[in-house]
Design a protein around this motif. Structure first.
Motif, short mmCIF file in Angstrom:
data_model
loop_
_atom_site.label_atom_id
_atom_site.label_comp_id
_atom_site.label_asym_id
_atom_site.label_seq_id
_atom_site.Cartn_x
_atom_site.Cartn_y
_atom_site.Cartn_z
N GLU A 98 -46.69 23.29 -16.01
CA GLU A 98 -45.72 22.96 -17.01
C GLU A 98 -45.34 24.05 -18.40
O GLU A 98 -44.59 24.47 -19.17
N ASP A 140 -52.95 23.77 -11.76
CA ASP A 140 -52.67 22.85 -12.20
C ASP A 140 -52.07 22.09 -12.79
O ASP A 140 -50.95 23.38 -13.14
N GLN A 141 -50.75 21.16 -12.49
CA GLN A 141 -50.09 20.35 -13.92
C GLN A 141 -49.93 21.09 -15.00
O GLN A 141 -48.35 21.30 -15.50
N LYS A 142 -50.50 21.12 -15.67
CA LYS A 142 -50.42 20.90 -17.11
C LYS A 142 -49.81 23.01 -17.39
O LYS A 142 -49.05 22.98 -17.82
#
Length: 102
Positions: free
Chosen positions: A46, A41-43
């Protein structure tokens, strides 16, 4: 049980540990909570990008297991270490660098 790390590595370890704790509090099992894949996922992407440069240092002291595909896994040794670090110290690690910006 003091591990010798750079301030950057301490900050990265604190970020990884924080993400691990969030996953555990959200009901994820321990095995999956320790495993970080930037394609999840994006989290997680990052997080992986922000700690990427410190993974070799954390791997060298046995705190993460790194895979050639970019994934990494928080090791039990790191969890035990972080469980014994005071919360105030972890907050200091996480704020490292933010006070250096004018």
């Amino acid at each position: 049980m003091a591990a010798i790390m750079t301030k950057d590595a301490k900050k990265s370890l604190a970020k990884i540990y924080k993400a691990y704790l969030e996953r555990r509090s959200n009901g994820m099992d321990k095995l999956n909570s320790k495993y970080f894949d930037s394609t999840d996922d994006q989290k997680t992407l990052e997080l992986a990008e922000s700690v990427r440069e410190d993974i070799p240092e954390l791997k060298k002291i046995g705190f993460v297991k790194a895979y050639v595909t970019g994934q990494f896994e928080l090791q039990d040794q790191a969890i035990v270490y972080m469980e014994n670090v005071k919360a105030e110290t972890i907050k200091e690690w996480l704020s490292f660098g933010s006070n250096l910006i004018p």
